[in-house]
Motif scaffolding. Sequence first.
Motif, short mmCIF file in Angstrom:
data_model
loop_
_atom_site.label_atom_id
_atom_site.label_comp_id
_atom_site.label_asym_id
_atom_site.label_seq_id
_atom_site.Cartn_x
_atom_site.Cartn_y
_atom_site.Cartn_z
N GLN A 20 -1.01 10.29 -5.43
CA GLN A 20 -1.95 10.55 -6.52
C GLN A 20 -1.48 9.87 -7.81
O GLN A 20 -2.29 9.37 -8.57
N THR A 21 -0.18 9.87 -8.05
CA THR A 21 0.35 9.22 -9.25
C THR A 21 0.07 7.72 -9.21
O THR A 21 -0.39 7.14 -10.20
N LEU A 22 0.31 7.08 -8.06
CA LEU A 22 0.01 5.65 -7.94
C LEU A 22 -1.48 5.38 -8.13
O LEU A 22 -1.86 4.44 -8.82
N TYR A 23 -2.32 6.20 -7.53
CA TYR A 23 -3.76 6.01 -7.69
C TYR A 23 -4.20 6.23 -9.13
O TYR A 23 -5.08 5.55 -9.64
N SER A 71 0.85 -1.18 0.00
CA SER A 71 0.00 0.00 0.00
C SER A 71 0.89 1.24 0.00
O SER A 71 2.10 1.15 0.23
N PHE A 72 0.28 2.39 -0.22
CA PHE A 72 1.05 3.62 -0.23
C PHE A 72 1.67 3.88 1.15
O PHE A 72 2.81 4.32 1.24
N SER A 73 0.93 3.59 2.21
CA SER A 73 1.48 3.83 3.55
C SER A 73 2.69 2.93 3.81
O SER A 73 3.64 3.34 4.48
N GLU A 129 5.04 13.43 -1.10
CA GLU A 129 4.34 12.16 -0.85
C GLU A 129 2.90 12.19 -1.40
O GLU A 129 2.37 11.19 -1.84
N TYR A 130 2.27 13.36 -1.39
CA TYR A 130 0.92 13.49 -1.94
C TYR A 130 0.96 13.30 -3.45
O TYR A 130 0.12 12.60 -4.02
N GLN A 161 1.93 -12.15 -8.11
CA GLN A 161 2.39 -12.43 -6.74
C GLN A 161 2.63 -11.17 -5.93
O GLN A 161 2.74 -11.22 -4.72
N LYS A 162 2.74 -10.05 -6.63
CA LYS A 162 2.93 -8.77 -5.96
C LYS A 162 1.82 -7.82 -6.42
O LYS A 162 1.65 -7.61 -7.62
N LYS A 163 1.10 -7.29 -5.45
CA LYS A 163 -0.01 -6.41 -5.77
C LYS A 163 0.08 -5.13 -4.97
O LYS A 163 0.74 -5.07 -3.93
N PHE A 164 -0.60 -4.12 -5.47
CA PHE A 164 -0.71 -2.84 -4.77
C PHE A 164 -2.17 -2.63 -4.45
O PHE A 164 -3.05 -2.97 -5.24
N ARG A 165 -2.43 -2.07 -3.27
CA ARG A 165 -3.82 -1.78 -2.90
C ARG A 165 -3.89 -0.39 -2.29
O ARG A 165 -2.91 0.13 -1.76
#
Length: 182
Positions: A177-180, A5-7, A172-173, A137-141
């Motif tokens: 936003q870029t990842l989202y 996750s982003f955090s 970081e913001y 096998q690797k995901k982002f949420r």
Amino acid sequence: MSVYSFSQLQLFQQCPRKYQYKYVDQIKEKEFESSPDLILGQSVHKVLENLYNNVNVFKIPNLEDVMEDFHNTRNEEMEKATKEKPLQIKGQQTLEDYIRRGEHYVNAYYKKYAPFENIKVIATESMMHFQLDKDGQKKFRGVIDRIDKDGDTFIINDYKTNKNLPPEQKQEYIEQQTLYGL
């Protein structure tokens, strides 16, 4: 399978060792303590989610109703946070200061974006996942606070209640936003 996750990414950038302790070694941290800042953020997020869920069904609440929702939501969050132990306030601020901040945020937001007529809300509090590798096998949420649509363009909204630097100026913001957006 690994889910990021982003955090988690922020924690790794802040301190790789702390990331290892928490996510790799899974060493338990001390019990999570709620804070007035967290209650403020949760309350404002919930009020804006409620507002846009109403806007999405063409039921636009007036400012008084939204402010009442803020107070009710904040009281519920405070009750949950203090059920087992008293809230710890650090620094010079009082609970009334946090209430005033929340009132200011909600009031200013409402006045800036009302009458909410030309908005097409696609989703609020939308959980998203995507693969980072070919094998899955690797995901982002992550959770996107609100997604709107303007013509052929999707707009990602992420609410911030930080009293410091405006979020759009923080690196970081921009990264979040870029990842989202991906």
